[in-house]
Design a protein around this motif. Sequence first.
Motif, PDB file in Angstrom:
ATOM      1  N   PRO A 134      53.521 -16.509  47.601  1.00  0.00           N
ATOM      2  CA  PRO A 134      54.912 -16.074  47.436  1.00  0.00           C
ATOM      3  C   PRO A 134      55.722 -16.272  48.709  1.00  0.00           C
ATOM      4  O   PRO A 134      55.218 -16.077  49.821  1.00  0.00           O
ATOM      5  CB  PRO A 134      54.771 -14.584  47.090  1.00  0.00           C
ATOM      6  N   LEU A 158      58.904  -7.779  47.341  1.00  0.00           N
ATOM      7  CA  LEU A 158      58.880  -8.160  45.929  1.00  0.00           C
ATOM      8  C   LEU A 158      60.158  -8.865  45.530  1.00  0.00           C
ATOM      9  O   LEU A 158      61.234  -8.563  46.048  1.00  0.00           O
ATOM     10  CB  LEU A 158      58.694  -6.906  45.058  1.00  0.00           C
ATOM     11  N   ASP A 197      58.060 -12.830  40.671  1.00  0.00           N
ATOM     12  CA  ASP A 197      56.715 -12.684  41.227  1.00  0.00           C
ATOM     13  C   ASP A 197      55.692 -12.583  40.103  1.00  0.00           C
ATOM     14  O   ASP A 197      55.905 -11.862  39.116  1.00  0.00           O
ATOM     15  CB  ASP A 197      56.625 -11.419  42.092  1.00  0.00           C
ATOM     16  N   VAL A 230      51.926 -11.421  39.150  1.00  0.00           N
ATOM     17  CA  VAL A 230      50.915 -10.504  39.679  1.00  0.00           C
ATOM     18  C   VAL A 230      49.724 -10.425  38.731  1.00  0.00           C
ATOM     19  O   VAL A 230      49.850 -10.611  37.524  1.00  0.00           O
ATOM     20  CB  VAL A 230      51.505  -9.088  39.902  1.00  0.00           C
ATOM     21  N   TYR A 258      47.810 -10.981  33.636  1.00  0.00           N
ATOM     22  CA  TYR A 258      48.878 -11.514  34.471  1.00  0.00           C
ATOM     23  C   TYR A 258      50.235 -11.107  33.918  1.00  0.00           C
ATOM     24  O   TYR A 258      50.459 -11.093  32.710  1.00  0.00           O
ATOM     25  CB  TYR A 258      48.763 -13.039  34.566  1.00  0.00           C
ATOM     26  N   SER A 294      52.887  -5.730  45.539  1.00  0.00           N
ATOM     27  CA  SER A 294      53.019  -6.722  46.615  1.00  0.00           C
ATOM     28  C   SER A 294      51.670  -7.343  46.940  1.00  0.00           C
ATOM     29  O   SER A 294      51.566  -8.552  47.172  1.00  0.00           O
ATOM     30  CB  SER A 294      53.613  -6.064  47.864  1.00  0.00           C
ATOM     31  N   ARG A 330      50.290  -9.988  44.178  1.00  0.00           N
ATOM     32  CA  ARG A 330      51.033 -11.217  43.854  1.00  0.00           C
ATOM     33  C   ARG A 330      50.174 -12.446  44.115  1.00  0.00           C
ATOM     34  O   ARG A 330      49.481 -12.524  45.121  1.00  0.00           O
ATOM     35  CB  ARG A 330      52.304 -11.310  44.694  1.00  0.00           C
ATOM     36  N   THR A 378      55.092 -17.015  43.009  1.00  0.00           N
ATOM     37  CA  THR A 378      56.446 -16.636  42.613  1.00  0.00           C
ATOM     38  C   THR A 378      57.081 -17.832  41.902  1.00  0.00           C
ATOM     39  O   THR A 378      56.978 -18.971  42.372  1.00  0.00           O
ATOM     40  CB  THR A 378      57.308 -16.260  43.835  1.00  0.00           C
TER      41      THR A 378
END
Length: 362
Positions: free
Chosen positions: A206, A211, A215, A217, A223, A327, A330, A333
């Motif tokens: 990312p 964030l 994003d 994750v 996912y 965060s 991740r 992105t």
Amino acid sequence: MKLNLLIVEDSQPFLNQWDEKLQFYKVGDNPIYSIEHKSVTNLSEAKQLLENTKFDAAVIDIRLDEDGEQTAHGNDILKNLSENSLTVCAVYTGEPGTEIVAEHQKDFVQVFKKGDGDGIEKVLDWLDAKAGMISAIRTMQNSFNKSMAEAFTKSIWPRWSYWLNEVSEQEFAEKALTRHMATHLHASFLNEVSAVHPEEHYFIPPLQERLDTGDIVRIEEEYFILITPRCDLAREQNPTFQLVKLVSTQEKWNELHDLQVNGANRKARETADKDLRKLINHGDRSPKLHFLPQIKLNDNEILGPFHAQFNFMKCMEATTENRAELSERRIATLSNEFVPSLVERLGAYFSRIGTPDYSHPE
């Protein structure tokens, strides 16, 4: 292809070996490069040379003699190159393990043991294997330079007074100009094509530390893509996080690709091709699905492709712990060019109201 090579080495016998090996390379069978090289023996010489010269590749000894003292200044040169250029680097050292190479640098940096009988040949073979990467880097830089020159002369220079109307705004204007130039480059390159490469869809890793909308994750082997508005995330004022579930279509994707190539007959191959197009076209234009290409994290881990399923959403309270956990989880992105399409289709899905079926009276 011409190769500008920097050799950082403080031992004259090894420099002599490099001169000899490069001469042999030049007269060998079908050399990939026409190599022009420059040599430096210490950090200060390297810094001075790098201020004015760009190199496609560098070979760096870590231990360098500085005024009679052995130092690890080769690491400083390696850091300078990795932070300020797109130079492919080989570490050629008698003490492997003394080099400092970050994880993200490992595609650009390879370590070789100095003193091996064929050590220099191994370095040259490695550089030969990187010819595709070096060519792509050079093409990219040439495209940047050409497009920047065109944008500057046609758009920015004629409006220069608007950029720098007060001396006090110089620093602000310079940063604004950098952003504006990047936007020019992106738009000009995108306008040249009608289709893009799958890798263009993602920033991996990312791009931002905080964030951001788009994003992707991983939560308990599933996912999700973060769809909370960017402005809320930036101010950290959102009471919740909203995530859309990503459902992998990898098995179907691989099956259709296999049929497309190895189908028993023409009809089977054509059907597979049509089904692939339906899958890519958001599940044959399904309002609740949005197609996302495969995410290639590395050679051994390929995720997706996915369908973002708008009718499967997950909300989380925006606590400090959840913010930190998201965060940390991740993996990629969605890049800026593709976030608007996702958000637009998400909004269209939730703005539907529906009407009763029409029945014409007889």
